[in-house]
Design a protein around this motif. Structure first.
Motif, mmCIF file in Angstrom:
data_model
loop_
_atom_site.group_PDB
_atom_site.id
_atom_site.type_symbol
_atom_site.label_atom_id
_atom_site.label_comp_id
_atom_site.label_asym_id
_atom_site.label_seq_id
_atom_site.Cartn_x
_atom_site.Cartn_y
_atom_site.Cartn_z
ATOM 1 N N TRP A 1 77.535 62.507 87.371
ATOM 2 C CA TRP A 1 77.540 63.213 88.298
ATOM 3 C C TRP A 1 76.729 64.659 88.555
ATOM 4 O O TRP A 1 76.678 64.985 87.393
ATOM 5 N N PHE A 2 76.158 64.919 89.078
ATOM 6 C CA PHE A 2 74.590 65.985 89.118
ATOM 7 C C PHE A 2 75.067 66.703 89.615
ATOM 8 O O PHE A 2 75.393 66.123 91.518
ATOM 9 N N ARG A 3 74.544 68.257 89.680
ATOM 10 C CA ARG A 3 74.693 68.596 91.478
ATOM 11 C C ARG A 3 73.226 69.725 91.583
ATOM 12 O O ARG A 3 72.647 69.685 90.339
ATOM 13 N N GLY B 1 87.213 72.456 83.039
ATOM 14 C CA GLY B 1 89.303 72.169 83.225
ATOM 15 C C GLY B 1 89.376 72.333 85.152
ATOM 16 O O GLY B 1 90.585 72.594 85.470
ATOM 17 N N ARG B 2 88.206 72.086 85.939
ATOM 18 C CA ARG B 2 88.461 72.195 87.266
ATOM 19 C C ARG B 2 87.815 70.997 87.802
ATOM 20 O O ARG B 2 88.372 70.867 89.070
ATOM 21 N N PHE B 3 87.110 69.981 86.781
ATOM 22 C CA PHE B 3 86.784 68.913 87.588
ATOM 23 C C PHE B 3 87.217 67.870 86.686
ATOM 24 O O PHE B 3 87.514 67.783 85.626
ATOM 25 N N THR B 4 87.624 66.517 87.787
ATOM 26 C CA THR B 4 87.421 65.475 86.724
ATOM 27 C C THR B 4 86.763 64.799 86.868
ATOM 28 O O THR B 4 86.853 64.320 88.456
ATOM 29 N N ILE B 5 86.254 63.430 86.643
ATOM 30 C CA ILE B 5 85.358 62.357 86.713
ATOM 31 C C ILE B 5 86.856 61.365 86.379
ATOM 32 O O ILE B 5 86.900 60.951 85.723
ATOM 33 N N SER B 6 86.312 60.366 86.873
ATOM 34 C CA SER B 6 87.124 59.035 87.277
ATOM 35 C C SER B 6 86.581 57.512 87.865
ATOM 36 O O SER B 6 85.190 58.135 88.445
ATOM 37 N N PHE C 1 73.224 68.658 85.274
ATOM 38 C CA PHE C 1 74.532 67.792 85.030
ATOM 39 C C PHE C 1 76.067 68.522 85.379
ATOM 40 O O PHE C 1 76.085 69.949 84.413
ATOM 41 N N VAL C 2 77.131 67.864 85.699
ATOM 42 C CA VAL C 2 78.399 68.354 85.943
ATOM 43 C C VAL C 2 79.050 67.493 84.826
ATOM 44 O O VAL C 2 79.582 68.320 84.718
ATOM 45 N N ALA C 3 78.843 65.789 85.407
ATOM 46 C CA ALA C 3 80.126 65.156 85.072
ATOM 47 C C ALA C 3 79.047 63.692 84.158
ATOM 48 O O ALA C 3 78.700 63.311 84.619
ATOM 49 N N VAL C 4 80.211 63.082 82.970
ATOM 50 C CA VAL C 4 79.457 61.415 82.571
ATOM 51 C C VAL C 4 80.673 61.041 82.837
ATOM 52 O O VAL C 4 81.838 61.620 81.566
ATOM 53 N N ILE C 5 80.902 59.845 82.474
ATOM 54 C CA ILE C 5 82.220 58.903 82.177
ATOM 55 C C ILE C 5 81.174 57.591 81.870
ATOM 56 O O ILE C 5 80.115 57.346 82.231
ATOM 57 N N ASN C 6 82.274 57.059 80.499
ATOM 58 C CA ASN C 6 81.632 55.481 80.429
ATOM 59 C C ASN C 6 81.780 54.292 80.571
ATOM 60 O O ASN C 6 82.702 54.260 81.630
ATOM 61 N N GLN C 7 81.987 53.271 79.997
ATOM 62 C CA GLN C 7 81.369 51.879 81.236
ATOM 63 C C GLN C 7 83.260 51.655 80.981
ATOM 64 O O GLN C 7 83.591 51.504 82.366
ATOM 65 N N TYR D 1 84.278 58.519 91.130
ATOM 66 C CA TYR D 1 84.579 59.826 91.840
ATOM 67 C C TYR D 1 85.056 60.967 91.104
ATOM 68 O O TYR D 1 84.539 61.234 89.866
ATOM 69 N N LEU D 2 84.735 61.949 91.686
ATOM 70 C CA LEU D 2 84.882 63.584 91.237
ATOM 71 C C LEU D 2 86.300 64.430 91.454
ATOM 72 O O LEU D 2 85.114 64.579 92.391
ATOM 73 N N GLN D 3 86.828 64.854 90.620
ATOM 74 C CA GLN D 3 88.125 65.519 91.890
ATOM 75 C C GLN D 3 87.042 67.047 91.305
ATOM 76 O O GLN D 3 87.437 67.469 90.411
ATOM 77 N N MET D 4 87.736 67.270 92.620
ATOM 78 C CA MET D 4 86.820 68.987 92.098
ATOM 79 C C MET D 4 87.871 69.438 92.374
ATOM 80 O O MET D 4 88.643 69.941 94.004
ATOM 81 N N GLY D 5 88.086 70.819 91.992
ATOM 82 C CA GLY D 5 89.809 72.130 92.075
ATOM 83 C C GLY D 5 89.071 73.518 92.235
ATOM 84 O O GLY D 5 88.268 73.248 90.991
ATOM 85 N N SER D 6 90.015 74.570 92.449
ATOM 86 C CA SER D 6 89.793 75.338 92.396
ATOM 87 C C SER D 6 88.185 76.033 92.041
ATOM 88 O O SER D 6 87.494 77.047 91.294
#
Length: 122
Positions: A36-38, A66-71, A47-53, A80-85
């Motif tokens: 995920w990028f913005r 600590g605020r966002f979670t990639i899945s 860059f925001v987040a990356v997840i492996n295969q 997905y990118l769960q964004m909080g706070s």
């Protein structure tokens, strides 16, 4: 042809939450590292987040840790990118992209979608 469709953006107040989705097609999704990028107006894509295969390894930008979670759901070809706070400085167009290597460099990713706008007001 690889196609990516981001969704879930919107306008929220500071402190709120959003969940972004990215539906991918035209690639073997389970073999792709997904990022995920913005990009905010007048700024470079970052860059925001990356997840492996398999979904077991993730890396986050310091600004979102600590605020966002990639899945990901490999059965549905969705990341997905769960964004909080959320903060006003999170305001940007958010993009997902695939790559075949473990990297966070935007230039190493290919096939960008149209993105989804996230606007956070104070």
């Amino acid at each position: 042809q690889v196609q990516l469709k981001e969704s879930g953006g919107g306008a929220v107040q500071a402190g709120g939450s959003l969940r972004l989705s990215c539906a991918a097609s035209g690639l073997t999704f389970s073999r792709a590292v997904m990022g995920w990028f913005r990009q905010a107006p007048g700024k470079e894509r970052e860059f925001v987040a990356v997840i492996n295969q398999g979904g077991g390894w993730t890396v986050y930008a310091e600004s979102v840790k600590g605020r966002f979670t990639i899945s990901r759901d490999n059965a549905k070809n969705i990341v997905y990118l769960q964004m909080g706070s959320l903060k006003p400085e999170d305001t940007a167009v958010y993009y997902c992209a695939p790559t075949v290597t473990w990297t966070i460099v935007p230039e190493d990713f290919g096939s960008w979608g149209q993105g989804t706008q996230v606007t956070v007001s104070s």
